[in-house]
Design a protein around this motif. Structure first.
Motif, PDB file in Angstrom:
ATOM      1  N   GLU A  34       0.813  -1.201   0.000  1.00  0.00           N
ATOM      2  CA  GLU A  34       0.000   0.000   0.000  1.00  0.00           C
ATOM      3  C   GLU A  34       0.852   1.259   0.000  1.00  0.00           C
ATOM      4  O   GLU A  34       0.320   2.371  -0.095  1.00  0.00           O
ATOM      5  CB  GLU A  34      -0.942   0.000   1.212  1.00  0.00           C
ATOM      6  CG  GLU A  34      -1.959  -1.131   1.184  1.00  0.00           C
ATOM      7  CD  GLU A  34      -2.820  -1.147   2.432  1.00  0.00           C
ATOM      8  OE1 GLU A  34      -2.603  -0.267   3.292  1.00  0.00           O
ATOM      9  OE2 GLU A  34      -3.698  -2.015   2.532  1.00  0.00           O
ATOM     10  N   LEU A  35       2.206   1.117   0.139  1.00  0.00           N
ATOM     11  CA  LEU A  35       3.106   2.259   0.158  1.00  0.00           C
ATOM     12  C   LEU A  35       3.834   2.341  -1.180  1.00  0.00           C
ATOM     13  O   LEU A  35       4.168   1.327  -1.789  1.00  0.00           O
ATOM     14  CB  LEU A  35       4.134   2.115   1.283  1.00  0.00           C
ATOM     15  CG  LEU A  35       3.591   2.047   2.714  1.00  0.00           C
ATOM     16  CD1 LEU A  35       4.727   1.805   3.688  1.00  0.00           C
ATOM     17  CD2 LEU A  35       2.843   3.319   3.078  1.00  0.00           C
ATOM     18  N   ASP A  36       4.120   3.568  -1.596  1.00  0.00           N
ATOM     19  CA  ASP A  36       4.918   3.725  -2.808  1.00  0.00           C
ATOM     20  C   ASP A  36       6.394   3.554  -2.456  1.00  0.00           C
ATOM     21  O   ASP A  36       6.764   3.522  -1.268  1.00  0.00           O
ATOM     22  CB  ASP A  36       4.647   5.083  -3.471  1.00  0.00           C
ATOM     23  CG  ASP A  36       5.016   6.259  -2.567  1.00  0.00           C
ATOM     24  OD1 ASP A  36       6.022   6.156  -1.812  1.00  0.00           O
ATOM     25  OD2 ASP A  36       4.320   7.273  -2.611  1.00  0.00           O
ATOM     26  N   PRO A  37       7.292   3.396  -3.450  1.00  0.00           N
ATOM     27  CA  PRO A  37       8.705   3.140  -3.156  1.00  0.00           C
ATOM     28  C   PRO A  37       9.350   4.168  -2.243  1.00  0.00           C
ATOM     29  O   PRO A  37      10.149   3.815  -1.369  1.00  0.00           O
ATOM     30  CB  PRO A  37       9.340   3.130  -4.552  1.00  0.00           C
ATOM     31  CG  PRO A  37       8.241   2.721  -5.471  1.00  0.00           C
ATOM     32  CD  PRO A  37       7.006   3.322  -4.889  1.00  0.00           C
ATOM     33  N   VAL A  38       9.027   5.440  -2.434  1.00  0.00           N
ATOM     34  CA  VAL A  38       9.654   6.478  -1.607  1.00  0.00           C
ATOM     35  C   VAL A  38       9.215   6.330  -0.156  1.00  0.00           C
ATOM     36  O   VAL A  38      10.027   6.479   0.768  1.00  0.00           O
ATOM     37  CB  VAL A  38       9.303   7.874  -2.158  1.00  0.00           C
ATOM     38  CG1 VAL A  38       9.858   8.963  -1.229  1.00  0.00           C
ATOM     39  CG2 VAL A  38       9.850   8.048  -3.560  1.00  0.00           C
ATOM     40  N   ARG A  40       8.213   3.529   1.288  1.00  0.00           N
ATOM     41  CA  ARG A  40       8.860   2.328   1.825  1.00  0.00           C
ATOM     42  C   ARG A  40      10.316   2.620   2.169  1.00  0.00           C
ATOM     43  O   ARG A  40      10.834   2.163   3.186  1.00  0.00           O
ATOM     44  CB  ARG A  40       8.776   1.178   0.815  1.00  0.00           C
ATOM     45  CG  ARG A  40       7.395   0.591   0.666  1.00  0.00           C
ATOM     46  CD  ARG A  40       7.508  -0.817   0.103  1.00  0.00           C
ATOM     47  NE  ARG A  40       8.194  -0.809  -1.196  1.00  0.00           N
ATOM     48  CZ  ARG A  40       7.587  -0.988  -2.359  1.00  0.00           C
ATOM     49  NH1 ARG A  40       6.294  -1.184  -2.392  1.00  0.00           N
ATOM     50  NH2 ARG A  40       8.274  -0.981  -3.484  1.00  0.00           N
ATOM     51  N   ALA A  41      10.979   3.382   1.323  1.00  0.00           N
ATOM     52  CA  ALA A  41      12.373   3.751   1.589  1.00  0.00           C
ATOM     53  C   ALA A  41      12.485   4.548   2.878  1.00  0.00           C
ATOM     54  O   ALA A  41      13.417   4.356   3.663  1.00  0.00           O
ATOM     55  CB  ALA A  41      12.925   4.550   0.416  1.00  0.00           C
ATOM     56  N   GLU A  42      11.512   5.439   3.116  1.00  0.00           N
ATOM     57  CA  GLU A  42      11.529   6.245   4.336  1.00  0.00           C
ATOM     58  C   GLU A  42      11.321   5.386   5.578  1.00  0.00           C
ATOM     59  O   GLU A  42      11.987   5.579   6.609  1.00  0.00           O
ATOM     60  CB  GLU A  42      10.440   7.330   4.252  1.00  0.00           C
ATOM     61  CG  GLU A  42      10.413   8.286   5.428  1.00  0.00           C
ATOM     62  CD  GLU A  42      11.684   9.123   5.525  1.00  0.00           C
ATOM     63  OE1 GLU A  42      12.048   9.485   6.663  1.00  0.00           O
ATOM     64  OE2 GLU A  42      12.309   9.393   4.485  1.00  0.00           O
ATOM     65  N   LEU A  64      19.376  -0.100   4.945  1.00  0.00           N
ATOM     66  CA  LEU A  64      19.805   1.099   4.231  1.00  0.00           C
ATOM     67  C   LEU A  64      20.078   0.790   2.761  1.00  0.00           C
ATOM     68  O   LEU A  64      19.812   1.623   1.877  1.00  0.00           O
ATOM     69  CB  LEU A  64      21.058   1.675   4.891  1.00  0.00           C
ATOM     70  CG  LEU A  64      20.845   2.332   6.255  1.00  0.00           C
ATOM     71  CD1 LEU A  64      22.172   2.672   6.908  1.00  0.00           C
ATOM     72  CD2 LEU A  64      19.986   3.603   6.100  1.00  0.00           C
ATOM     73  N   GLU A  65      20.608  -0.389   2.479  1.00  0.00           N
ATOM     74  CA  GLU A  65      20.832  -0.790   1.087  1.00  0.00           C
ATOM     75  C   GLU A  65      19.515  -0.844   0.316  1.00  0.00           C
ATOM     76  O   GLU A  65      19.411  -0.358  -0.817  1.00  0.00           O
ATOM     77  CB  GLU A  65      21.530  -2.145   1.041  1.00  0.00           C
ATOM     78  CG  GLU A  65      22.968  -2.112   1.516  1.00  0.00           C
ATOM     79  CD  GLU A  65      23.565  -3.511   1.666  1.00  0.00           C
ATOM     80  OE1 GLU A  65      24.784  -3.611   1.864  1.00  0.00           O
ATOM     81  OE2 GLU A  65      22.792  -4.499   1.596  1.00  0.00           O
ATOM     82  N   ARG A  69      18.124   1.540  -2.708  1.00  0.00           N
ATOM     83  CA  ARG A  69      17.668   0.973  -3.981  1.00  0.00           C
ATOM     84  C   ARG A  69      16.313   1.546  -4.371  1.00  0.00           C
ATOM     85  O   ARG A  69      16.051   1.836  -5.551  1.00  0.00           O
ATOM     86  CB  ARG A  69      17.571  -0.552  -3.870  1.00  0.00           C
ATOM     87  CG  ARG A  69      17.276  -1.255  -5.181  1.00  0.00           C
ATOM     88  CD  ARG A  69      17.013  -2.738  -4.947  1.00  0.00           C
ATOM     89  NE  ARG A  69      15.762  -2.958  -4.237  1.00  0.00           N
ATOM     90  CZ  ARG A  69      14.557  -2.967  -4.819  1.00  0.00           C
ATOM     91  NH1 ARG A  69      14.446  -2.736  -6.124  1.00  0.00           N
ATOM     92  NH2 ARG A  69      13.475  -3.189  -4.109  1.00  0.00           N
ATOM     93  N   LEU A  70      15.443   1.731  -3.387  1.00  0.00           N
ATOM     94  CA  LEU A  70      14.110   2.256  -3.658  1.00  0.00           C
ATOM     95  C   LEU A  70      14.127   3.757  -3.944  1.00  0.00           C
ATOM     96  O   LEU A  70      13.350   4.255  -4.759  1.00  0.00           O
ATOM     97  CB  LEU A  70      13.190   1.969  -2.475  1.00  0.00           C
ATOM     98  CG  LEU A  70      12.871   0.494  -2.217  1.00  0.00           C
ATOM     99  CD1 LEU A  70      12.156   0.327  -0.884  1.00  0.00           C
ATOM    100  CD2 LEU A  70      12.042  -0.088  -3.354  1.00  0.00           C
ATOM    101  N   ASP A  71      15.014   4.478  -3.242  1.00  0.00           N
ATOM    102  CA  ASP A  71      15.076   5.932  -3.401  1.00  0.00           C
ATOM    103  C   ASP A  71      16.529   6.366  -3.193  1.00  0.00           C
ATOM    104  O   ASP A  71      17.030   6.347  -2.069  1.00  0.00           O
ATOM    105  CB  ASP A  71      14.157   6.616  -2.378  1.00  0.00           C
ATOM    106  CG  ASP A  71      14.175   8.132  -2.510  1.00  0.00           C
ATOM    107  OD1 ASP A  71      14.537   8.626  -3.596  1.00  0.00           O
ATOM    108  OD2 ASP A  71      13.853   8.813  -1.515  1.00  0.00           O
ATOM    109  N   ALA A  72      17.196   6.731  -4.286  1.00  0.00           N
ATOM    110  CA  ALA A  72      18.627   7.052  -4.224  1.00  0.00           C
ATOM    111  C   ALA A  72      18.844   8.445  -3.648  1.00  0.00           C
ATOM    112  O   ALA A  72      19.298   9.378  -4.328  1.00  0.00           O
ATOM    113  CB  ALA A  72      19.241   6.945  -5.612  1.00  0.00           C
ATOM    114  N   ALA A  73      18.522   8.591  -2.370  1.00  0.00           N
ATOM    115  CA  ALA A  73      18.668   9.887  -1.709  1.00  0.00           C
ATOM    116  C   ALA A  73      20.107  10.058  -1.212  1.00  0.00           C
ATOM    117  O   ALA A  73      20.748   9.096  -0.784  1.00  0.00           O
ATOM    118  CB  ALA A  73      17.695   9.994  -0.538  1.00  0.00           C
TER     119      ALA A  73
END
Length: 325
Positions: A34-38, A40-42, A64-65, A69-73
């Motif tokens: 139900e979450l978008d990649p960003v 989920r990354a958070e 963190l890896e 991968r989900l959000d290259a912040a």
């Protein structure tokens, strides 16, 4: 009446069950799908930071890896570099700090750029170096790929650029379609001396390996044996030695017999002196000949040699010492 009581009890039970299921559903966390990649990354980043604060970096690094991968912040990349550094993965940490410094420079974030660059340089000084050479004829192989520990190596690094690596074993691989892959395991135990590696030409898949020709050593038929016959000078030295020893013994015997019979007469004294002189000279000559006679190997190879040559002249005789050096 009984029937009414049963219906009431069933209704109360259904209401209670529905209330319980609703409460349980409310307590459940939001499903990952139900979450978008960003988002989920958070979530992963937040949990990884909690684990890191508890000193559980080995659990935090994989989160963190995945978050990266989900959000290259940039912040995630920096925290992952810190996590790698704390778990002694210095090469990976150095690489990520360098990436953060470049990204921060492009974004105009001078403070973060400086901090990331300094930490990367400090780690770089603690790393070993691999120098990979890909010759031009090998580099021209279509679709050639060269990797270090499974990570593709940019073509810019094929010409001998030092690559920072951790201590331990590393794997150099080269592969191309229709070619037999090349693989080499490289142990690295020293950070002071770079290790140079070269990628060979990759053989075709259907190319048979080269067979080595058998080498047969044929013994020489004209080589002298170790039990070579003694030289003429050695034989002469032996004869002179034996003769000299015999002359000395004979002279001593004559003198002893003369003394035993009442005194050493003039003839006996002369004979004894002559024998002693001849015997002594023979022994000296034998010794000199024996010393200057070269071994059999030196005679075969034409090495240094010496010889005594007797000479006779109008005023007397003598000996000459001749040699080759």
């Amino acid at each position: 009446m009984r029937s009414g009581t049963q219906k009431g009890a069933a209704l109360l039970t259904a209401i209670a069950l529905s209330t319980t299921m609703t409460a349980a559903r409310a307590e459940e966390p939001t499903s990952a799908h139900e979450l978008d990649p960003v988002e989920r990354a958070e979530v992963l980043f937040t949990r990884a930071m909690e684990l890191s604060a508890e000193g559980r970096e080995t659990e935090a690094c994989p989160m963190l890896e995945e978050s990266l991968r989900l959000d290259a912040a940039m912040g995630t990349r920096y925290r992952l570099a810190e996590c790698y550094e704390k778990t002694n993965r210095r090469e990976a940490a150095c690489r990520l700090y360098t990436e953060v410094a470049r990204e921060a420079q492009r974004a105009g974030m001078s403070e973060r750029e400086s901090r990331a660059r300094l930490r990367g340089e400090a780690l770089s000084a603690m790393l070993a170096r691999l120098v990979v050479w890909v010759p031009k004829e090998v580099a021209e192989t279509p679709e050639l790929e060269v990797t270090i520990d499974g990570r593709p190596l940019d073509r810019e690094a094929w010409t001998g650029d030092p690559l920072p690596v951790d201590l331990g074993e590393h794997v150099l691989e080269a592969m191309a379609p229709g070619r037999k892959p090349y693989r080499r395991v490289v142990p690295v135990h020293d950070t002071s001396v770079p290790i140079e590696l070269s990628v060979p030409t990759l053989r075709a898949q259907n190319e048979a390996p080269k067979t080595r020709r058998a080498e047969v050593t044929i013994p020489s038929t004209n080589r002298s044996t170790e039990t070579e016959a003694p030289s003429v000078r050695a034989t002469v030295a032996l004869v002179l030695g034996l003769g000299g020893a015999g002359a000395l013994l004979a002279s001593a015997g004559i003198a002893a017999a003369a003394l035993a019979t009442g005194g050493l007469s003039e003839p006996a004294r002369g004979t004894s002196a002559v024998g002693i002189g001849i015997g002594g000279a023979s022994l000296v000559a034998a010794g000199v000949l024996w010393l200057v006679t070269p071994p059999a190997k030196a005679r075969r190879e034409g090495g240094a040699a010496m010889a005594i040559v007797p000479t006779v002249g109008p005023l007397g005789g003598g000996a000459s010492l001749l040699g080759r050096f």
